[in-house]
Design a protein around this motif. Structure first.
Motif, PDB file in Angstrom:
ATOM      1  N   GLY A 190       0.805  -1.212   0.000  1.00 39.31           N
ATOM      2  CA  GLY A 190       0.000   0.000   0.000  1.00 39.31           C
ATOM      3  C   GLY A 190       0.838   1.263   0.000  1.00 39.31           C
ATOM      4  N   ASP A 191       0.455   2.222   0.854  1.00 37.43           N
ATOM      5  CA  ASP A 191       1.150   3.507   0.912  1.00 37.43           C
ATOM      6  C   ASP A 191       2.556   3.400   1.503  1.00 37.43           C
ATOM      7  N   CYS A 192       2.887   2.261   2.096  1.00 36.25           N
ATOM      8  CA  CYS A 192       4.246   2.086   2.623  1.00 36.25           C
ATOM      9  C   CYS A 192       5.268   1.981   1.499  1.00 36.25           C
ATOM     10  N   LYS A 193       4.820   1.580   0.314  1.00 35.64           N
ATOM     11  CA  LYS A 193       5.665   1.524  -0.878  1.00 35.64           C
ATOM     12  C   LYS A 193       6.974   0.765  -0.626  1.00 35.64           C
ATOM     13  N   ARG A 194       6.834  -0.491  -0.255  1.00 35.28           N
ATOM     14  CA  ARG A 194       8.013  -1.332  -0.096  1.00 35.28           C
ATOM     15  C   ARG A 194       8.409  -1.899  -1.456  1.00 35.28           C
ATOM     16  N   SER A 195       9.649  -1.701  -1.803  1.00 38.65           N
ATOM     17  CA  SER A 195      10.142  -2.069  -3.126  1.00 38.65           C
ATOM     18  C   SER A 195      11.004  -3.322  -3.072  1.00 38.65           C
ATOM     19  N   THR A 196      10.889  -4.150  -4.089  1.00 40.44           N
ATOM     20  CA  THR A 196      11.764  -5.313  -4.212  1.00 40.44           C
ATOM     21  C   THR A 196      13.187  -4.885  -4.565  1.00 40.44           C
ATOM     22  N   ARG A 197      13.370  -3.609  -4.899  1.00 37.51           N
ATOM     23  CA  ARG A 197      14.697  -3.073  -5.214  1.00 37.51           C
ATOM     24  C   ARG A 197      15.325  -2.338  -4.045  1.00 37.51           C
ATOM     25  N   ALA A 198      14.640  -2.325  -2.897  1.00 32.58           N
ATOM     26  CA  ALA A 198      15.196  -1.687  -1.703  1.00 32.58           C
ATOM     27  C   ALA A 198      16.282  -2.569  -1.099  1.00 32.58           C
ATOM     28  N   TYR A 199      17.214  -1.953  -0.386  1.00 33.13           N
ATOM     29  CA  TYR A 199      18.343  -2.716   0.136  1.00 33.13           C
ATOM     30  C   TYR A 199      17.929  -3.882   1.033  1.00 33.13           C
ATOM     31  N   PRO A 200      16.858  -3.781   1.869  1.00 32.36           N
ATOM     32  CA  PRO A 200      16.513  -4.956   2.678  1.00 32.36           C
ATOM     33  C   PRO A 200      16.110  -6.157   1.825  1.00 32.36           C
ATOM     34  N   ALA A 201      15.310  -5.911   0.792  1.00 33.75           N
ATOM     35  CA  ALA A 201      14.873  -7.004  -0.080  1.00 33.75           C
ATOM     36  C   ALA A 201      16.046  -7.576  -0.866  1.00 33.75           C
ATOM     37  N   LEU A 202      16.945  -6.715  -1.306  1.00 35.88           N
ATOM     38  CA  LEU A 202      18.119  -7.183  -2.056  1.00 35.88           C
ATOM     39  C   LEU A 202      19.030  -8.023  -1.169  1.00 35.88           C
ATOM     40  N   TRP A 203      19.238  -7.573   0.083  1.00 33.88           N
ATOM     41  CA  TRP A 203      20.090  -8.335   0.994  1.00 33.88           C
ATOM     42  C   TRP A 203      19.454  -9.689   1.301  1.00 33.88           C
ATOM     43  N   ALA A 204      18.165  -9.700   1.562  1.00 34.88           N
ATOM     44  CA  ALA A 204      17.485 -10.954   1.886  1.00 34.88           C
ATOM     45  C   ALA A 204      17.545 -11.928   0.715  1.00 34.88           C
ATOM     46  N   ALA A 205      17.396 -11.423  -0.502  1.00 35.61           N
ATOM     47  CA  ALA A 205      17.455 -12.289  -1.677  1.00 35.61           C
ATOM     48  C   ALA A 205      18.845 -12.902  -1.841  1.00 35.61           C
ATOM     49  N   ALA A 206      19.869 -12.159  -1.463  1.00 38.72           N
ATOM     50  CA  ALA A 206      21.240 -12.648  -1.627  1.00 38.72           C
ATOM     51  C   ALA A 206      21.689 -13.566  -0.495  1.00 38.72           C
ATOM     52  N   HIS A 207      21.110 -13.421   0.709  1.00 38.83           N
ATOM     53  CA  HIS A 207      21.607 -14.150   1.879  1.00 38.83           C
ATOM     54  C   HIS A 207      20.630 -15.182   2.447  1.00 38.83           C
ATOM     55  N   SER A 208      19.414 -15.199   1.968  1.00 41.30           N
ATOM     56  CA  SER A 208      18.424 -16.207   2.378  1.00 41.30           C
ATOM     57  C   SER A 208      18.334 -16.382   3.889  1.00 41.30           C
ATOM     58  N   PRO A 209      17.984 -15.337   4.620  1.00 37.20           N
ATOM     59  CA  PRO A 209      17.814 -15.499   6.075  1.00 37.20           C
ATOM     60  C   PRO A 209      16.676 -16.466   6.371  1.00 37.20           C
ATOM     61  N   SER A 210      16.682 -17.031   7.559  1.00 34.58           N
ATOM     62  CA  SER A 210      15.655 -18.019   7.904  1.00 34.58           C
ATOM     63  C   SER A 210      14.264 -17.409   7.881  1.00 34.58           C
ATOM     64  N   SER A 211      14.167 -16.114   8.159  1.00 35.08           N
ATOM     65  CA  SER A 211      12.902 -15.396   8.042  1.00 35.08           C
ATOM     66  C   SER A 211      13.213 -13.959   7.670  1.00 35.08           C
ATOM     67  N   PHE A 212      12.290 -13.322   6.974  1.00 35.94           N
ATOM     68  CA  PHE A 212      12.482 -11.938   6.540  1.00 35.94           C
ATOM     69  C   PHE A 212      11.169 -11.191   6.701  1.00 35.94           C
ATOM     70  N   ASN A 213      11.175 -10.210   7.578  1.00 36.81           N
ATOM     71  CA  ASN A 213      10.002  -9.373   7.803  1.00 36.81           C
ATOM     72  C   ASN A 213      10.344  -7.945   7.404  1.00 36.81           C
ATOM     73  N   PHE A 214       9.723  -7.483   6.329  1.00 39.34           N
ATOM     74  CA  PHE A 214      10.000  -6.177   5.739  1.00 39.34           C
ATOM     75  C   PHE A 214       8.831  -5.264   6.093  1.00 39.34           C
ATOM     76  N   VAL A 215       9.016  -4.423   7.109  1.00 42.72           N
ATOM     77  CA  VAL A 215       7.914  -3.597   7.601  1.00 42.72           C
ATOM     78  C   VAL A 215       8.215  -2.103   7.530  1.00 42.72           C
ATOM     79  N   ALA A 216       9.348  -1.718   6.935  1.00 39.90           N
ATOM     80  CA  ALA A 216       9.646  -0.296   6.757  1.00 39.90           C
ATOM     81  C   ALA A 216       8.532   0.356   5.949  1.00 39.90           C
ATOM     82  N   CYS A 217       8.275   1.628   6.215  1.00 48.40           N
ATOM     83  CA  CYS A 217       7.104   2.265   5.610  1.00 48.40           C
ATOM     84  C   CYS A 217       7.375   3.729   5.277  1.00 48.40           C
ATOM     85  N   SER A 218       6.975   4.134   4.101  1.00 52.17           N
ATOM     86  CA  SER A 218       7.109   5.525   3.689  1.00 52.17           C
ATOM     87  C   SER A 218       6.434   6.453   4.688  1.00 52.17           C
TER      88      SER A 218
END
Length: 273
Positions: free
Chosen positions: A63-91
């Motif tokens: 929604g209005d939080c506008k979380r992007s798959t190109r943001a650094y948290p998503a990029l890091w998680a994709a590269a390192h495969s943490p056991s869980s990933f909760n992306f809750v940062a918000c615009s």
């Protein structure tokens, strides 16, 4: 006394074995580090600089939080495969929003936390609006007002956030990311803000980063300074990783592009994590 040939051979052999064992130990340590990274639960908190506003490719579910798959948290998680990933940062998030809306995923098993916060508390959006639309004197006065807020009020707000993170995730490594300088001074821009305004805005960003870094250090957290990573990629540089005023999508103005997330924020966070 010179070594005999047999003694010299045995000494060389022992050295070779020692180096081989050391190398194996390093490899094992690296492998263990990778395994720990894979087993770490990662929670990404914060504002628009962490959610990825300006990078595009937003998750429609955010929604209005506008979380992007190109943001650094998503990029890091994709590269390192943490056991869980909760992306809750918000615009638009402020420190109070982190406290009231974003801490739910944190727990005793959380191993890594990232966040950028404080810019909205200090009135970042209003500063830029004032500087773009009003006079130089009004711009400088608004910047000075923001600096005073950073000195007087922001540290206490950051303390509340950092204390809450540590209480909910006592074993986590916490990385606090700062903000870039927006402008290359005496750069390629021929219109828009004056050099005095640009310099004042850059100085305010440094001031905010210094205050944030001190509070982070006092809580035992790591501060990720991105100013160096963005040097040469500011607005007016000719190779900007930051949006200037975007009249078609005003909310993306003064936010990192996809290149700013992957080339600026991601390496700094990866080094700190």
């Amino acid at each position: 006394m010179r070594l005999s040939r047999i003694t010299a051979y045995m000494f060389s052999l022992l050295l070779a074995v020692a180096f081989a064992l050391t190398g194996a130990g390093v490899a094992q340590a690296d492998q263990s580090s990778d395994q720990r990274a894979a087993a770490t639960g990662y929670v990404a908190l914060g504002d628009s600089y962490s959610s990825g506003v300006g990078a595009g490719n937003y998750d429609s579910g955010s929604g209005d939080c506008k979380r992007s798959t190109r943001a650094y948290p998503a990029l890091w998680a994709a590269a390192h495969s943490p056991s869980s990933f909760n992306f809750v940062a918000c615009s638009g998030a402020r420190t109070g929003d982190v406290l009231s809306k974003q801490l739910g995923p944190l727990n005793s098993g959380t191993g890594l936390v990232s966040l950028s916060i404080g810019g909205n508390d200090a009135g970042f959006s209003d500063v830029m609006t004032t500087c773009v639309l009003q006079s130089e004197s009004n711009c400088l006065a608004r910047v000075d007002e923001a600096r005073k807020y950073v000195d007087s009020t922001l540290p206490g707000n950051l303390d509340k956030v950092y204390d809450a993170i540590r209480a909910k995730a006592p074993s986590a490594r916490v990385v606090v990311l700062g903000y870039p300088r927006f402008y290359k001074l005496n750069g390629s821009c021929t219109t828009g803000l004056s050099e005095r305004e640009r310099s004042a805005i850059n100085s305010a960003a440094d001031h905010l980063n210094s205050a944030t870094a001190k509070r982070a250090a006092d809580h035992g957290f790591t501060f990720g300074d991105v100013t160096g990573a963005f040097t040469g990629h500011e607005i007016c540089s000719g190779s900007a990783w930051l949006h200037s005023v975007n009249w078609l999508n005003i909310g993306e103005s003064y936010h990192p592009t996809a290149a700013g997330q992957s080339g600026g924020y991601l390496p700094v966070f990866t080094s700190a994590a």
